[in-house]
Design a protein around this motif. Structure first.
Motif, PDB file in Angstrom:
ATOM      1  N   GLY A 184     -43.945  64.539  39.329  1.00  0.00           N
ATOM      2  CA  GLY A 184     -45.059  65.436  38.997  1.00  0.00           C
ATOM      3  C   GLY A 184     -46.024  64.895  37.963  1.00  0.00           C
ATOM      4  O   GLY A 184     -46.827  65.651  37.407  1.00  0.00           O
ATOM      5  N   LYS A 185     -45.987  63.578  37.695  1.00  0.00           N
ATOM      6  CA  LYS A 185     -46.866  62.996  36.668  1.00  0.00           C
ATOM      7  C   LYS A 185     -48.342  63.172  37.038  1.00  0.00           C
ATOM      8  O   LYS A 185     -49.142  63.631  36.221  1.00  0.00           O
ATOM      9  N   THR A 186     -48.700  62.804  38.272  1.00  0.00           N
ATOM     10  CA  THR A 186     -50.093  62.910  38.708  1.00  0.00           C
ATOM     11  C   THR A 186     -50.554  64.361  38.712  1.00  0.00           C
ATOM     12  O   THR A 186     -51.664  64.679  38.285  1.00  0.00           O
ATOM     13  N   THR A 187     -49.680  65.255  39.169  1.00  0.00           N
ATOM     14  CA  THR A 187     -50.021  66.680  39.213  1.00  0.00           C
ATOM     15  C   THR A 187     -50.300  67.213  37.813  1.00  0.00           C
ATOM     16  O   THR A 187     -51.256  67.971  37.606  1.00  0.00           O
ATOM     17  N   VAL A 188     -49.482  66.816  36.839  1.00  0.00           N
ATOM     18  CA  VAL A 188     -49.637  67.318  35.473  1.00  0.00           C
ATOM     19  C   VAL A 188     -51.013  66.959  34.916  1.00  0.00           C
ATOM     20  O   VAL A 188     -51.729  67.829  34.392  1.00  0.00           O
ATOM     21  N   LEU A 205     -48.529  68.218  27.532  1.00  0.00           N
ATOM     22  CA  LEU A 205     -49.421  67.053  27.586  1.00  0.00           C
ATOM     23  C   LEU A 205     -50.682  67.322  26.777  1.00  0.00           C
ATOM     24  O   LEU A 205     -51.151  66.457  26.027  1.00  0.00           O
ATOM     25  N   TYR A 206     -51.219  68.520  26.907  1.00  0.00           N
ATOM     26  CA  TYR A 206     -52.433  68.891  26.170  1.00  0.00           C
ATOM     27  C   TYR A 206     -52.191  68.815  24.651  1.00  0.00           C
ATOM     28  O   TYR A 206     -52.992  68.235  23.913  1.00  0.00           O
ATOM     29  N   GLU A 207     -51.059  69.372  24.196  1.00  0.00           N
ATOM     30  CA  GLU A 207     -50.764  69.376  22.763  1.00  0.00           C
ATOM     31  C   GLU A 207     -50.481  67.972  22.233  1.00  0.00           C
ATOM     32  O   GLU A 207     -50.837  67.647  21.102  1.00  0.00           O
ATOM     33  N   THR A 208     -49.854  67.139  23.073  1.00  0.00           N
ATOM     34  CA  THR A 208     -49.583  65.762  22.663  1.00  0.00           C
ATOM     35  C   THR A 208     -50.884  64.985  22.490  1.00  0.00           C
ATOM     36  O   THR A 208     -51.040  64.205  21.548  1.00  0.00           O
ATOM     37  N   PRO A 220     -46.948  77.807  41.050  1.00  0.00           N
ATOM     38  CA  PRO A 220     -47.100  77.852  39.587  1.00  0.00           C
ATOM     39  C   PRO A 220     -45.752  78.029  38.884  1.00  0.00           C
ATOM     40  O   PRO A 220     -45.453  79.067  38.304  1.00  0.00           O
ATOM     41  N   LEU A 221     -44.917  76.993  38.945  1.00  0.00           N
ATOM     42  CA  LEU A 221     -43.594  77.047  38.320  1.00  0.00           C
ATOM     43  C   LEU A 221     -43.720  76.979  36.798  1.00  0.00           C
ATOM     44  O   LEU A 221     -44.572  76.249  36.275  1.00  0.00           O
ATOM     45  N   PRO A 222     -42.865  77.701  36.076  1.00  0.00           N
ATOM     46  CA  PRO A 222     -42.907  77.664  34.600  1.00  0.00           C
ATOM     47  C   PRO A 222     -42.731  76.252  34.039  1.00  0.00           C
ATOM     48  O   PRO A 222     -43.358  75.890  33.044  1.00  0.00           O
ATOM     49  N   SER A 223     -41.877  75.443  34.694  1.00  0.00           N
ATOM     50  CA  SER A 223     -41.644  74.081  34.207  1.00  0.00           C
ATOM     51  C   SER A 223     -42.914  73.231  34.287  1.00  0.00           C
ATOM     52  O   SER A 223     -43.181  72.406  33.404  1.00  0.00           O
ATOM     53  N   MET A 224     -43.712  73.449  35.346  1.00  0.00           N
ATOM     54  CA  MET A 224     -44.942  72.672  35.506  1.00  0.00           C
ATOM     55  C   MET A 224     -45.998  73.098  34.487  1.00  0.00           C
ATOM     56  O   MET A 224     -46.646  72.254  33.857  1.00  0.00           O
ATOM     57  N   THR A 225     -46.181  74.419  34.326  1.00  0.00           N
ATOM     58  CA  THR A 225     -47.166  74.893  33.344  1.00  0.00           C
ATOM     59  C   THR A 225     -46.782  74.456  31.929  1.00  0.00           C
ATOM     60  O   THR A 225     -47.645  74.105  31.127  1.00  0.00           O
ATOM     61  N   LYS A 226     -45.480  74.424  31.668  1.00  0.00           N
ATOM     62  CA  LYS A 226     -44.993  73.990  30.350  1.00  0.00           C
ATOM     63  C   LYS A 226     -45.347  72.524  30.096  1.00  0.00           C
ATOM     64  O   LYS A 226     -45.789  72.155  29.009  1.00  0.00           O
ATOM     65  N   LYS A 227     -45.164  71.688  31.122  1.00  0.00           N
ATOM     66  CA  LYS A 227     -45.471  70.262  30.973  1.00  0.00           C
ATOM     67  C   LYS A 227     -46.962  70.024  30.776  1.00  0.00           C
ATOM     68  O   LYS A 227     -47.369  69.129  30.018  1.00  0.00           O
ATOM     69  N   VAL A 228     -47.807  70.800  31.469  1.00  0.00           N
ATOM     70  CA  VAL A 228     -49.262  70.656  31.315  1.00  0.00           C
ATOM     71  C   VAL A 228     -49.661  70.998  29.876  1.00  0.00           C
ATOM     72  O   VAL A 228     -50.455  70.281  29.245  1.00  0.00           O
TER      73      VAL A 228
END
Length: 222
Positions: A193-197, A174-177, A163-171
């Motif tokens: 990490g596109k698929t993971t996000v 994406l939600y806000e976008t 659970p890296l901060p950079s990954m949670t930030k990207k998720v």
């Protein structure tokens, strides 16, 4: 008599080409002027409930002008009217949900949340500098995502991912976008990490939806 055909022709725009002469001869040309972004932004900000719309609109259009000049040229960057409109819509919803915040902070958050997700790392630093120059001395409080953030962390752990901060930030980005844009595309290198996000976001929203269903359903015992 009740039907008319219009062709939008802007050869300098991406994806547009010149009309063939035999077709062009059948239509009457109409000249279009460049829209006044500052005036459009001012009117929309007023309609969204902002009071200092004139100043904010001028700063916002100046920011987009500086971004188009100073940031790197990328295919997915867009500083046109569509981008301006999505920021204004986001600013309006943020103002209604946070009426206690100052209008400067609300607009900066809208500009940051709608633009940062698409910038490259180096451009994100430049963008932060432009924002701080246009809004000197304004500090933005960190937004607490509460149950959304904790559910993202749980979803990452369930898939045996760190659970890296950079990954949670990207998720979250994406939600806000997806809340303000109709069409969203994830771009980046292989293994970025596109698929993971998007799978983590799907897991998170499904978990939150199911938990709301359980809360709403009354339990019965016999």
């Amino acid at each position: 008599m009740t039907c008319a055909a219009f062709i939008t022709m802007n050869p300098g725009y991406a994806g547009r080409t010149e009309l063939p002469d035999n077709l062009k001869a059948l239509f009457r040309p109409i000249a279009m002027m460049v829209p006044n972004y500052a005036l459009i932004a001012e009117v929309i900000l007023y309609s969204e409930g902002f009071e200092s719309s004139k100043t904010l609109a001028r700063k916002m259009t100046q920011m987009y002008k500086l971004c188009s000049e100073q940031l790197s040229q990328q295919d997915h960057y867009d500083f046109g009217m569509r981008a301006v409109k999505s920021v204004l819509v986001m600013a309006g919803s943020l103002k209604r949900s946070n009426p206690h915040l100052s209008e400067d902070v609300v607009l900066i958050r809208a500009l940051r949340d709608s633009n940062l997700p698409k910038f490259l790392t180096d451009d994100a630093v430049l963008f932060g500098g432009i924002l701080s120059d246009l809004f000197p001395g304004v500090t933005i409080p960190e937004h607490d995502y509460g149950v959304l953030h904790s559910t993202i962390l749980d979803s990452l752990v369930k898939r045996n991912l760190q659970p890296l901060p950079s990954m949670t930030k990207k998720v979250i980005q994406l939600y806000e976008t997806m809340l303000v844009r109709h069409g969203v595309m994830l771009v980046g290198p292989t293994g970025g990490g596109k698929t993971t996000v998007y799978t983590i976001l799907a897991d998170t929203l499904e978990t939150l939806y199911n938990s709301e269903i359980k809360k709403a359903t009354p339990s019965t015992s016999q």
